[in-house]
Design a protein around this motif. Sequence first.
Motif, short mmCIF file in Angstrom:
data_model
loop_
_atom_site.label_atom_id
_atom_site.label_comp_id
_atom_site.label_asym_id
_atom_site.label_seq_id
_atom_site.Cartn_x
_atom_site.Cartn_y
_atom_site.Cartn_z
N GLY A 86 0.81 -1.22 0.00
CA GLY A 86 0.00 0.00 0.00
C GLY A 86 0.84 1.26 0.00
O GLY A 86 0.54 2.22 -0.73
N SER A 87 1.91 1.26 0.80
CA SER A 87 2.74 2.47 0.88
C SER A 87 3.43 2.78 -0.44
O SER A 87 3.62 3.95 -0.79
CB SER A 87 3.77 2.32 2.00
OG SER A 87 4.77 1.38 1.67
N THR A 88 3.80 1.73 -1.19
CA THR A 88 4.47 1.98 -2.47
C THR A 88 3.53 2.55 -3.52
O THR A 88 3.98 3.14 -4.51
CB THR A 88 5.09 0.68 -3.02
OG1 THR A 88 4.07 -0.31 -3.18
CG2 THR A 88 6.16 0.14 -2.10
N LEU A 89 2.24 2.38 -3.33
CA LEU A 89 1.26 2.92 -4.28
C LEU A 89 0.95 4.40 -4.03
O LEU A 89 0.35 5.06 -4.88
CB LEU A 89 -0.04 2.13 -4.20
CG LEU A 89 -0.01 0.65 -4.57
CD1 LEU A 89 -1.39 0.03 -4.35
CD2 LEU A 89 0.44 0.45 -6.00
N THR A 90 1.35 4.91 -2.87
CA THR A 90 0.87 6.22 -2.43
C THR A 90 1.27 7.34 -3.39
O THR A 90 0.43 8.17 -3.79
CB THR A 90 1.42 6.53 -1.02
OG1 THR A 90 1.04 5.49 -0.14
CG2 THR A 90 0.86 7.86 -0.52
N GLY A 91 2.54 7.40 -3.77
CA GLY A 91 2.99 8.48 -4.63
C GLY A 91 2.25 8.52 -5.96
O GLY A 91 1.87 9.59 -6.44
N LYS A 92 2.03 7.35 -6.55
CA LYS A 92 1.35 7.30 -7.84
C LYS A 92 -0.12 7.66 -7.71
O LYS A 92 -0.69 8.35 -8.56
CB LYS A 92 1.48 5.89 -8.44
CG LYS A 92 2.93 5.47 -8.66
CD LYS A 92 3.68 6.46 -9.53
CE LYS A 92 5.13 6.06 -9.71
NZ LYS A 92 5.90 7.06 -10.46
N VAL A 132 -6.27 -6.97 3.34
CA VAL A 132 -6.94 -5.77 2.83
C VAL A 132 -6.70 -4.61 3.79
O VAL A 132 -6.41 -3.47 3.37
CB VAL A 132 -8.45 -6.03 2.65
CG1 VAL A 132 -9.16 -4.75 2.23
CG2 VAL A 132 -8.67 -7.12 1.61
N GLN A 133 -6.81 -4.88 5.09
CA GLN A 133 -6.54 -3.85 6.09
C GLN A 133 -5.12 -3.31 5.94
O GLN A 133 -4.88 -2.10 6.08
CB GLN A 133 -6.70 -4.44 7.49
CG GLN A 133 -7.80 -3.82 8.31
CD GLN A 133 -7.69 -4.19 9.78
OE1 GLN A 133 -6.87 -5.02 10.19
NE2 GLN A 133 -8.51 -3.56 10.58
N GLY A 134 -4.18 -4.22 5.67
CA GLY A 134 -2.79 -3.80 5.54
C GLY A 134 -2.58 -2.85 4.38
O GLY A 134 -1.82 -1.88 4.49
N ILE A 135 -3.23 -3.11 3.24
CA ILE A 135 -3.10 -2.20 2.10
C ILE A 135 -3.60 -0.80 2.48
O ILE A 135 -2.94 0.20 2.23
CB ILE A 135 -3.88 -2.74 0.88
CG1 ILE A 135 -3.25 -4.05 0.39
CG2 ILE A 135 -3.91 -1.71 -0.24
CD1 ILE A 135 -4.04 -4.74 -0.70
N GLY A 136 -4.78 -0.75 3.10
CA GLY A 136 -5.32 0.54 3.53
C GLY A 136 -4.46 1.20 4.58
O GLY A 136 -4.20 2.42 4.53
N GLY A 137 -3.95 0.40 5.54
CA GLY A 137 -3.11 0.96 6.58
C GLY A 137 -1.79 1.48 6.03
O GLY A 137 -1.30 2.53 6.48
N GLY A 138 -1.20 0.77 5.07
CA GLY A 138 0.04 1.25 4.46
C GLY A 138 -0.17 2.57 3.73
O GLY A 138 0.68 3.47 3.80
N LEU A 139 -1.29 2.68 3.03
CA LEU A 139 -1.62 3.94 2.37
C LEU A 139 -1.78 5.07 3.38
O LEU A 139 -1.26 6.18 3.19
CB LEU A 139 -2.92 3.79 1.56
CG LEU A 139 -2.82 3.10 0.21
CD1 LEU A 139 -4.22 2.73 -0.30
CD2 LEU A 139 -2.13 4.00 -0.80
N THR A 427 7.62 3.46 3.14
CA THR A 427 8.07 2.23 2.47
C THR A 427 9.37 1.74 3.09
O THR A 427 9.51 0.56 3.43
CB THR A 427 8.27 2.48 0.96
OG1 THR A 427 7.04 2.94 0.39
CG2 THR A 427 8.71 1.20 0.26
N VAL A 428 10.33 2.66 3.25
CA VAL A 428 11.62 2.29 3.84
C VAL A 428 11.45 1.87 5.29
O VAL A 428 12.05 0.89 5.76
CB VAL A 428 12.61 3.48 3.73
CG1 VAL A 428 13.86 3.22 4.54
CG2 VAL A 428 12.96 3.73 2.27
N GLN A 429 10.61 2.58 6.04
CA GLN A 429 10.38 2.27 7.45
C GLN A 429 9.79 0.86 7.61
O GLN A 429 10.26 0.06 8.43
CB GLN A 429 9.45 3.31 8.08
CG GLN A 429 9.16 3.06 9.56
CD GLN A 429 8.21 4.09 10.14
OE1 GLN A 429 7.78 5.03 9.46
NE2 GLN A 429 7.86 3.94 11.40
#
Length: 492
Positions: A86-92, A132-139, A427-429
């Motif tokens: 999820g976090s890697t999708l944020t910038g895009k 699914v929760q993880g994707i949302g939480g990463g975002l 993402t790095v964290q």
Amino acid sequence: MSDASKIANTNCIGNDVVVIAEPASWAELLSGGNALRAVALTGGVALHAINVHIVTTILPSVVRDIGGLDYYAWNITLFVAASIFGSTLTGKLLDVLGPRRTYLFALAIFSIGSILCATAQDMFWMLGGRSVQGIGGGLLAALSYALIRIVFAPRLWSRAVSLVSGMWGIATLLGPAVGGVFAESGAWRLAFWCLLPLSLAQALIVAAQLRGRQETGAPAVRMPLLKIALLTVSVLLVALAGQVQDDGGKLLGVAAGLALGVLVARLDRRPGVALLPSGAYTLSSTMGKVFACLSLLMIAGMTEIFVPYFLQTLHAYSPLQAGYMTAAMAGGWSLASLLSSGRGDADADRMVRAGPAIMALSLAALALLLPGDVLDGIAPATEGVCFAIALAGVGLGIGMGWPHLVTRVMKSARAGDENLASAGVSTVQLYAMSIGAALAGLTANAAGLSGSVTEPGGADGARMAAYCLFGLFALAPLTAIALARRLTAKQG
């Protein structure tokens, strides 16, 4: 402020040159329109962080109700892997949807995952919900950093970063207590249902506060799907290494996971759609040194996962006592982050350099204290104070420089890389956390924590594991000291 001071505080943001005046105060961040914008940013990471600690507390009750003990650890493994995805999708997504719609999308995904978890009838259903929760939480976690650059003036960035970091400390204090209430009452499903009204309230705040901010409706941007998939598999392999009983299998899993991580870095340096911003993979750049420092601090911080075990096994602490003693680490991080933010450049440099040193000393102290030999004959209350100070010191070492390191990431991003840089912090964290957790498990088990199948390590194995774990992991912040000196010397 003199003209020379103003020149020293000039930074390039995108294609604009921004002159930063004296550091902003907390009152400026938490008053007027900034206050609600601060809530909009921190509310998402607070939801994510509290959920992490609630779920950790209620998982035993979940297993007793729906079964699936063999897949217990996968609740954490899949959640972390999905969070990185999820976090890697944020910038895009920020480029395509803009801040407000990206945030609302993240809250919707998180809420769907919470509903799936609340209605789970078996462990596989639960694991799907946790993914699914993880994707949302990463975002949500990545957005909390990414939007600081968009929502606030540069002089407020350090304060805002420390506020976001402080949410993790608050979550560590609240999560176990809230989860414990639901677990002891036998109503673990309510722990997930209660997240929905909080998500709705957060959505209303976001919809109002981020309205009209860069809702560009930009054309679709290509996603680095292969690199995202490889990074996710890398995390899963490292996490799986912690589940393998054979030491050779553990080493193979870690090596394979790290090899995939290196492959992603090599691919990301080639022309194309990137995961991390320019300079992230080279120590000759400011960006690379900052990300390396953040990674080393997070890896060392993952020693906390074994602190409750050592306290219960070697010092007869109850689970609740051990859990809240461990919270001293998060408390030190949050307190240091809040107190160190808003400093001038010279003070910020000193804190970036001092943080890793304090962390290394604290880890070395734990290597001496936790095995118990040094504290023989000392009163329990005094012993507890010693543990709390050392654990708080570990968190303090991270928190002192964290706001200034993250701010440097935002300021050093090249034009066009701003969203990648901000989202890249999470993402790095998260990646460093997963690597650190796996290496901590591997080190502790190899040192004698698990012993053998027929002869567990017991107290003697736990003592040796504590010596080795905290002693070896103190090397990470020691390495960060050298990087921090190079970083601040270049910035000076």
